[in-house]
Design a protein around this motif. Structure first.
Motif, PDB file in Angstrom:
ATOM      1  N   UNK A 204       0.799  -1.215   0.000  1.00  0.00           N
ATOM      2  CA  UNK A 204       0.000   0.000   0.000  1.00  0.00           C
ATOM      3  C   UNK A 204       0.831   1.264   0.000  1.00  0.00           C
ATOM      4  N   UNK A 205       0.188   2.397   0.291  1.00  0.00           N
ATOM      5  CA  UNK A 205       0.876   3.694   0.219  1.00  0.00           C
ATOM      6  C   UNK A 205       1.808   3.935   1.405  1.00  0.00           C
ATOM      7  N   UNK A 206       2.991   4.397   1.100  1.00  0.00           N
ATOM      8  CA  UNK A 206       3.982   4.802   2.096  1.00  0.00           C
ATOM      9  C   UNK A 206       4.435   6.213   1.745  1.00  0.00           C
ATOM     10  N   UNK A 207       4.936   6.916   2.740  1.00  0.00           N
ATOM     11  CA  UNK A 207       5.643   8.167   2.493  1.00  0.00           C
ATOM     12  C   UNK A 207       7.034   8.061   3.089  1.00  0.00           C
ATOM     13  N   UNK A 208       8.011   8.587   2.357  1.00  0.00           N
ATOM     14  CA  UNK A 208       9.370   8.661   2.865  1.00  0.00           C
ATOM     15  C   UNK A 208       9.744  10.135   2.966  1.00  0.00           C
ATOM     16  N   UNK A 209      10.314  10.501   4.098  1.00  0.00           N
ATOM     17  CA  UNK A 209      10.697  11.884   4.357  1.00  0.00           C
ATOM     18  C   UNK A 209      12.194  11.924   4.627  1.00  0.00           C
ATOM     19  N   UNK A 210      12.909  12.743   3.875  1.00  0.00           N
ATOM     20  CA  UNK A 210      14.335  12.951   4.115  1.00  0.00           C
ATOM     21  C   UNK A 210      14.531  14.398   4.538  1.00  0.00           C
ATOM     22  N   UNK A 211      15.090  14.589   5.720  1.00  0.00           N
ATOM     23  CA  UNK A 211      15.393  15.920   6.235  1.00  0.00           C
ATOM     24  C   UNK A 211      16.833  16.256   5.879  1.00  0.00           C
ATOM     25  N   UNK A 212      17.036  17.402   5.250  1.00  0.00           N
ATOM     26  CA  UNK A 212      18.374  17.843   4.855  1.00  0.00           C
ATOM     27  C   UNK A 212      18.698  19.142   5.583  1.00  0.00           C
ATOM     28  N   UNK A 213      19.712  19.089   6.435  1.00  0.00           N
ATOM     29  CA  UNK A 213      20.050  20.228   7.286  1.00  0.00           C
ATOM     30  C   UNK A 213      21.405  20.808   6.905  1.00  0.00           C
ATOM     31  N   UNK A 214      21.475  22.124   6.829  1.00  0.00           N
ATOM     32  CA  UNK A 214      22.752  22.791   6.587  1.00  0.00           C
ATOM     33  C   UNK A 214      23.615  22.823   7.843  1.00  0.00           C
ATOM     34  N   UNK A 215      22.981  22.852   9.001  1.00  0.00           N
ATOM     35  CA  UNK A 215      23.699  23.037  10.264  1.00  0.00           C
ATOM     36  C   UNK A 215      23.931  21.748  11.034  1.00  0.00           C
ATOM     37  N   UNK A 216      23.195  20.698  10.679  1.00  0.00           N
ATOM     38  CA  UNK A 216      23.271  19.465  11.453  1.00  0.00           C
ATOM     39  C   UNK A 216      22.257  19.400  12.574  1.00  0.00           C
ATOM     40  N   UNK A 217      21.444  20.452  12.702  1.00  0.00           N
ATOM     41  CA  UNK A 217      20.394  20.469  13.722  1.00  0.00           C
ATOM     42  C   UNK A 217      19.105  19.891  13.144  1.00  0.00           C
ATOM     43  N   UNK A 218      18.433  19.059  13.939  1.00  0.00           N
ATOM     44  CA  UNK A 218      17.184  18.447  13.511  1.00  0.00           C
ATOM     45  C   UNK A 218      16.117  18.676  14.575  1.00  0.00           C
ATOM     46  N   UNK A 219      14.847  18.663  14.173  1.00  0.00           N
ATOM     47  CA  UNK A 219      13.778  18.972  15.128  1.00  0.00           C
ATOM     48  C   UNK A 219      13.566  17.865  16.140  1.00  0.00           C
ATOM     49  N   UNK A 220      13.019  18.255  17.266  1.00  0.00           N
ATOM     50  CA  UNK A 220      12.594  17.318  18.297  1.00  0.00           C
ATOM     51  C   UNK A 220      11.166  16.904  17.968  1.00  0.00           C
ATOM     52  N   UNK A 221      10.954  15.621  17.691  1.00  0.00           N
ATOM     53  CA  UNK A 221       9.644  15.180  17.245  1.00  0.00           C
ATOM     54  C   UNK A 221       8.625  15.082  18.374  1.00  0.00           C
ATOM     55  N   UNK A 222       9.027  15.447  19.580  1.00  0.00           N
ATOM     56  CA  UNK A 222       8.072  15.536  20.677  1.00  0.00           C
ATOM     57  C   UNK A 222       7.489  16.936  20.800  1.00  0.00           C
ATOM     58  N   UNK A 223       7.870  17.832  19.889  1.00  0.00           N
ATOM     59  CA  UNK A 223       7.381  19.208  19.930  1.00  0.00           C
ATOM     60  C   UNK A 223       6.586  19.504  18.668  1.00  0.00           C
ATOM     61  N   UNK A 224       5.935  20.656  18.649  1.00  0.00           N
ATOM     62  CA  UNK A 224       5.221  21.086  17.460  1.00  0.00           C
ATOM     63  C   UNK A 224       6.224  21.499  16.388  1.00  0.00           C
ATOM     64  N   UNK A 225       5.994  21.124  15.125  1.00  0.00           N
ATOM     65  CA  UNK A 225       6.948  21.458  14.062  1.00  0.00           C
ATOM     66  C   UNK A 225       6.942  22.946  13.735  1.00  0.00           C
ATOM     67  N   UNK A 226       8.105  23.452  13.353  1.00  0.00           N
ATOM     68  CA  UNK A 226       8.230  24.845  12.921  1.00  0.00           C
ATOM     69  C   UNK A 226       9.125  24.899  11.693  1.00  0.00           C
TER      70      UNK A 226
END
Length: 243
Positions: A204-226
């Motif tokens: 069935x349907x899947x989504x793949x998400x790749x996060x690309x960061x210039x700084x090496x910082x990534x979001x905390x997935x326990x918080x609201x996204x910004x």
């Protein structure tokens, strides 16, 4: 702003806040009152004395009933619960991230690279002019190719049936790795050799998400996204079919 709080059935204010939700549900059915809806939530007819409805409005009823009522509303009528008591029925974190992707994700730069089942020989690469969405079969090996002009730190996730699952993309099962303008494939081994992924079970349907960061910082997935100027969200919708 709504303050998100955990529901406490011992808190009379919390119990009181459930009544407007009951009333709203009853208003949707001309044959039911709030206490009929309460019976539905409990799964059986409750024995109750006089002035029970008045006591419910005041939050003066059993904590065990309040706990079951809150659970039932959460499972079956969460949207209505948020309309009347948003603090007691917070939106699921995964839903917030899904909505964020719809608004901010970059599409068209992330592609699948497919491999022969018996080797790492490249047999198909999605071309620049092709659609970003793709189809794979169960057991088919693949990597991600991300178009970028300079170095990026990357992490990857798979979304299936609303659940987010991290994908190790670095050497030795590390969650993150670095890509360059010359090396655009992930996952990779320590020597840069592609280390293909494979979906073995879920059709069935899947989504793949790749996060690309210039700084090496990534979001905390326990918080609201910004949104961030140093972080790109690349999304690929993939249909998984039987082999």
């Amino acid at each position: 702003m709504h303050v998100i709080m955990a529901f406490d059935p011992k808190n009379i204010t919390h119990r009181k806040q459930l009544y407007p939700v009951l009333k709203a549900l009853a208003d949707q059915d001309p044959h039911k009152g709030p206490l009929d809806v309460l019976d539905d939530a409990m799964g059986h007819l409750l024995s109750r004395g006089t002035d029970y409805l008045s006591n419910m409005r005041k939050g003066q009823y059993a904590t065990s009933i309040a706990a079951r009522l809150h659970k039932w509303i959460t499972e079956h009528h969460a949207d209505l619960g948020r309309m009347f008591a948003a603090g007691l029925f917070p939106e699921a974190q995964s839903s917030a991230w899904d909505a964020f992707l719809e608004r901010y994700a970059t599409r068209g730069k992330l592609r699948l690279v497919k491999f022969k089942p018996s080797s790492l020989g490249l047999v198909e690469r999605t071309r620049q002019t092709s659609k970003p969405d793709d189809t794979i079969k169960l057991g088919e090996k693949f990597c991600f190719q991300l178009e970028c002009e300079d170095d990026r730190y990357v992490r990857a996730f798979q979304i299936y049936k609303g659940e987010w699952h991290p994908i190790p993309v670095g050497a030795n099962e590390a969650m993150g790795t670095t890509i360059t303008a010359r090396q655009k494939l992930v996952p990779v081994l320590a020597d840069g050799t592609p280390d293909p992924l494979v979906e073995q079970h879920d059709l069935g349907p899947h989504q793949f998400v790749v996060l690309a960061s210039q700084s090496g910082d990534f979001p905390d997935f326990d918080t609201q996204p910004t949104a961030s100027e140093t972080l790109e969200w690349h999304v690929l919708r993939v249909q998984v079919e039987s082999a």
